[in-house]
Design an enzyme around this catalytic site. Structure first.
Site, short mmCIF file in Angstrom:
data_model
loop_
_atom_site.label_atom_id
_atom_site.label_comp_id
_atom_site.label_asym_id
_atom_site.label_seq_id
_atom_site.Cartn_x
_atom_site.Cartn_y
_atom_site.Cartn_z
N GLU A 335 30.38 96.14 20.08
CA GLU A 335 29.32 96.56 21.02
C GLU A 335 29.18 98.07 21.15
O GLU A 335 29.03 98.58 22.26
CB GLU A 335 29.59 95.95 22.41
C1 TNX Z 1 32.20 90.75 25.36
S1 TNX Z 1 33.92 90.12 23.13
C2 TNX Z 1 33.07 91.79 25.10
C3 TNX Z 1 33.98 92.25 26.16
C4 TNX Z 1 33.68 91.58 27.46
C5 TNX Z 1 33.47 90.11 27.24
C6 TNX Z 1 33.28 89.34 28.49
C7 TNX Z 1 33.83 91.56 22.89
C8 TNX Z 1 34.34 91.97 21.61
N1 TNX Z 1 33.29 92.30 23.85
O1 TNX Z 1 33.90 93.64 26.28
O2 TNX Z 1 34.77 91.79 28.31
O3 TNX Z 1 32.33 89.95 26.43
O4 TNX Z 1 33.21 87.98 28.23
#
Ligand code: TNX
Length: 520
Positions: A335
């Site tokens: 992300e």
């Molecule tokens: C997505 S999964 C994220 C996390 C969040 C999570 C909450 C991922 C690699 N990144 O930063 O905590 O969703 O469900």
């Protein structure tokens, strides 16, 4: 007359049987009555039981440091409420009567984590080619004992183990859980309890998510502001916290004693606000960011075209490698929504080199598949199958953590109090019913290193919350990682997990009483 004859002959039989040390009224108990999770590869129940008494000797087959410490581990597991322990000794000759023998043998047929457990009325023989196998055999033995074995004060009772033979080894080499200690910080005691709980189900990895926007949780001696500034808060604005390197080593060793490898993760280039708040030069505008206590994602990025960034990464990776004996260093990589794609790829490529210069394999969330991956790099699938496929095409192996099946921060259903639901509601049956090697067309068993169940902690504040989200889903994930899919089925698993409730209670676990299960 007939009845009398029957009674007499039964008494006679009982008498004969009672010549054996393990004879008790419970001789009809079968291995199948003690629900095993994960289900072993093969279980052949036999008649009779072995009973552990005060006289039972724990023996090891040679003077070997690992073996003796496993013997001591078993000894402390069996220690009675009054502190009385079974004797432990090295037995080079034949197996003694009324003993539990742990033997480490040189035999190539034993896979790394494999074991054979033979329980007869005379004694128990647990055999493996590596200490890890013995440890897992002991976990099985633990589940073959009455649930009271888990309670702190063990009552006076019959410690019976049903006879039979178990031959066992796992499908996947990597069986993990992830704990996010950034969104909310968890201290040493909590982390150790998590390690104990997952070790009981034969997981062998604890991935610690050590940094994110909300907090930096590991001391980096050459970068003191990461902790003097970056660790000082958490989601909702609490005081946060961090592990000193000495404490981190303590975690690593505690885990290693339970055959668990710590995979440390520091997030980059996104999810990095805590670092950006600590060192202004990591920002393209040279301005330190404010500490962050919300739960939005995607707003932060290290400045990928400043050399200061790579000096920073070098410092962090060097120190983290020194305190992490495991093969992997996880660099996050997910992300990074405020990093340009080309910059992102160039950044991951450079970081990958830094990681391998320090003797580690890079692990990262699936987005890193866009970079020029080394074949030794490992990609963690969480959301987008295309990225996972790209990783496999580039020769990397995949860790399966599909959010909609395995994110333990997802609510069980709309009424359960903790957790998020962006990926799915994940009830116990949904958590259990899937096969990592059939999830994504084009990704097969040999492409998959293993599975990992993450617990993100935006809504998780304390140990009870961890337990509620992890139990009862985690034992199911442990079974997916260990047991061949052909041997797994929900109806059978459902019975076993229901029967394990007594163990959860004995361990003081605050588990979710799923309506999908008939709890014992
Ligand atoms: C997505 S999964 C994220 C996390 C969040 C999570 C909450 C991922 C690699 N990144 O930063 O905590 O969703 O469900």
């Amino acid at each position: 007359m007939k009845t009398n004859h029957f009674i007499l002959s039964s008494l006679f039989l009982l008498n004969i049987l009672c010549l054996f040390p393990a004879c008790t009224q419970k001789k009809n108990l079968s291995m199948n009555d003690r629900p095993l999770i994960p289900l072993p590869l093969s279980v052949e129940p036999a008649k009779g039981i072995f009973e552990i008494s005060k006289e039972t000797v724990i023996a090891v087959n040679k003077e070997d440091e690992h073996l003796l410490s496993l013997g001591k581990y078993l000894q402390s597991m069996l220690t009675r409420a009054n502190g009385e322990k079974n004797r432990l000794r090295t037995e080079t000759g034949s197996i003694g009567r009324n003993s539990i023998l742990l033997s480490l043998v040189e035999d190539e047929n034993f896979a790394k984590e494999a074991y054979i457990l033979d329980v007869s009325v005379d004694g128990i023989h647990l055999k493996a080619g590596h200490p890890a196998g013995l440890f897992y055999g002991i976990q099985t033995l633990r589940q073959l004992l009455p649930a009271e074995i888990e309670s702190a004060s063990k009552p006076e009772m019959e410690w019976s183990i049903p006879c039979g033979r178990i031959h066992d080894y796992p499908v996947y080499a990597y069986r993990g859980m992830m704990l996010d200690v950034s969104r909310h910080f968890f201290g040493l005691d909590d982390v150790k309890r998590v390690i104990d709980l997952i070790a009981a189900y034969k997981l062998n990895i604890l991935h610690l998510h050590l940094s994110d926007d909300q907090g930096w949780r590991i001391e980096i001696k050459s970068r003191p502001k990461l902790t003097s500034i970056g660790s000082k808060t958490q989601v909702g604005g609490g005081q946060g916290g961090y592990y000193t390197q000495e404490q981190f080593r303590e975690i690593v060793n505690y885990a290693a004693d339970r055959f668990i490898t710590i995979v440390p993760e520091v997030e980059m280039p996104g999810h990095s606000n805590a670092a950006l708040a600590s060192y202004p030069e990591l920002n393209c505008d040279g301005q330190a960011r404010e500490l962050y206590t919300g739960i939005e994602v995607g707003f932060s990025t290290l400045c990928t075209d400043r050399e200061e960034t790579y000096l920073f990464v070098e410092d962090v990776v060097r120190e983290l490698s020194q305190i992490s004996p495991g093969p992997f260093l996880h660099i996050g990589g997910d992300e990074s929504l405020s990093t340009e794609k080309d910059d992102y790829i160039a950044f991951i490529n450079r970081v990958q080199d830094i990681v391998s210069n320090h003797g580690k394999k890079m692990a990262g969330w699936e987005e890193i598949a866009q970079a020029d991956l080394h074949p030794s790099s490992v990609v963690q699938h969480w959301n987008n199958p295309e990225d996972a496929l790209m990783a496999v095409k580039k020769g990397a192996r995949v860790i399966m953590s599909p959010a909609r099946k395995i994110y333990m921060d997802m609510q069980y259903d709309s009424t359960t109090p903790l957790g998020l639901n962006w990926a799915a509601y994940i009830e116990v049956d949904s958590a259990y019913q899937w096969d990592p090697s059939r999830l994504i067309t084009g990704i097969n068993r040999q492409d998959i290193l293993g599975i990992e169940a993450p617990l993100w902690t935006e809504t998780i504040l304390e140990m009870n919350h961890i337990e509620y989200m992890v139990f009862p889903r985690m034992p199911g994930y442990a079974e997916i990682g260990w047991t061949p899919p052909e041997r797994r089925n929900w109806m059978d698993y459902k019975q076993r997990i229901g029967k394990q409730a007594a163990r959860f209670r004995a361990m003081g676990i605050d588990y979710y009483r799923s309506p999908k299960i008939e709890w014992d």
